[in-house]
Design an enzyme around this catalytic site. Structure first.
Site, short mmCIF file in Angstrom:
data_model
loop_
_atom_site.label_atom_id
_atom_site.label_comp_id
_atom_site.label_asym_id
_atom_site.label_seq_id
_atom_site.Cartn_x
_atom_site.Cartn_y
_atom_site.Cartn_z
N MET A 26 0.85 -1.19 0.00
CA MET A 26 0.00 0.00 0.00
C MET A 26 0.89 1.25 0.00
O MET A 26 0.45 2.33 0.39
CB MET A 26 -0.94 0.00 1.21
CG MET A 26 -1.88 -1.21 1.18
SD MET A 26 -3.44 -0.94 2.05
CE MET A 26 -2.86 -0.61 3.68
N HIS A 33 9.79 -3.52 3.37
CA HIS A 33 9.33 -3.79 2.00
C HIS A 33 10.52 -4.10 1.09
O HIS A 33 10.44 -4.96 0.21
CB HIS A 33 8.58 -2.58 1.42
CG HIS A 33 7.30 -2.26 2.13
ND1 HIS A 33 7.17 -1.22 3.00
CD2 HIS A 33 6.08 -2.86 2.08
CE1 HIS A 33 5.92 -1.16 3.46
NE2 HIS A 33 5.24 -2.15 2.92
O1 PAF Z 1 0.01 -5.79 3.57
C1 PAF Z 1 -0.46 -4.86 2.87
O2 PAF Z 1 0.20 -3.84 2.63
C2 PAF Z 1 -1.87 -4.97 2.30
O3 PAF Z 1 -2.71 -5.61 3.19
C3 PAF Z 1 -1.91 -5.65 0.92
C4 PAF Z 1 -1.45 -7.12 1.00
C5 PAF Z 1 -1.03 -4.90 -0.06
C6 PAF Z 1 -3.35 -5.66 0.38
O4 PAF Z 1 -3.85 -4.37 0.24
#
Ligand code: PAF
Length: 278
Positions: A26, A33
């Site tokens: 998101m 990440h």
């Molecule tokens: O973990 C996240 O950032 C969100 O829940 C995802 C998997 C991108 C779904 O919107």
């Protein structure tokens, strides 16, 4: 790095790519990440990252509008990390009409984080299924910090026979043990100093179980009161089995201790896996 906004352009770009590995996000990206991307890259002919703030997984009390949107900074990070494709659709692209068909993730959606966030895992599973259909990845990576999300998506893929390998990634931590999360940015300096206690108490529980403790309820209550004594408001602390997040029986060897607690206005989650000897 290609930045793509429409499903049609995405499908054209990915057509014939022999092995694309997908990291859904998101945005508001942090080192955790980037670790997922580092896992993806050596496996992938093409690494695809999506950035989409999914309204469907936010409750009415949760602040969808205030969720940080940091698109330019995210793209700089992703370029540096060597990502091939960024898929950044707007809401109309993902939800061109009201989403009346949804994925209901069984009983899993009502326990633990699901109990505190009704509809959350339905929203996650629904958008991830849509993203999978748009990206058609060979594999997808999910961090184990969001343990219940990982289990929901792993089971969704298995039960719908989706031809996608789900790869779990270990939680990335700050040197003092705090799990990296976008929410850490909301902590005051004092709260940030207190925040590593969550992981510390989970490690204590891990140690006790490895040493033979089997009164899980006592362990859960002990951690809850330890947190409460230091100003936290715990939502839950639970010893569960990894397979389905239900209460363990004496025969279960692969366990996980999960917790969610508020410090000030910020709700943090974390977990520690426990592997008992067979
Ligand atoms: O973990 C996240 O950032 C969100 O829940 C995802 C998997 C991108 C779904 O919107």
């Amino acid at each position: 790095m290609d930045i793509i906004h429409s499903v049609a352009d995405l499908r054209a770009r990915l057509q014939g790519v022999p092995n694309n590995v997908f990291v859904p996000t998101m945005g508001n990206l942090h080192e955790g990440h980037i670790q997922l991307i580092d896992i993806a890259k050596p496996r992938a002919a093409c690494t695809v990252v999506s950035i989409f703030v999914n309204r469907l997984q936010f409750g009415p009390q949760e602040d969808f509008d205030r969720y940080p949107r940091t698109f330019e900074a995210d793209c700089r990070r992703l370029r540096k990390a060597g990502v091939d494709v960024v898929f950044a659709p707007d809401e109309k692209e993902i939800y061109p009409e009201p989403q009346t068909f949804v994925v209901e993730p069984s009983d899993l959606q009502h326990i633990l984080d699901g109990a505190a966030r009704p509809g959350h895992f339905r929203g996650v599973a629904t958008v991830v299924l849509k993203l999978f259909n748009m990206v058609s990845p060979h594999s997808a990576i999910f961090g184990k910090k969001d343990y219940q999300q990982y289990i929901v998506l792993r089971d969704m893929v298995r039960q719908f026979a989706l031809p996608i390998e789900i790869i779990p990634a270990e939680t990335v931590r700050a040197p003092d043990g705090l799990a990296l999360s976008s929410r850490n940015a909301y902590l005051s300096p004092k709260e940030r100093r207190e925040a590593p206690r969550l992981y510390k108490t989970l490690r204590q529980a891990h140690g006790e179980i490895i040493a033979g403790a089997r009164d899980f309820q006592r362990i859960e209550l002990h951690i809850m009161s330890e947190l409460a004594n230091h100003g936290w408001r715990p939502d839950y602390v639970a010893v569960r089995r990894q397979a389905d997040l239900q209460a363990p029986t004496a025969a279960d060897r692969d366990l996980v201790v999960l917790a969610a607690a508020r410090i000030g206005k910020t709700r943090l989650i974390d977990n520690v896996e426990v592997f008992l000897e067979r």
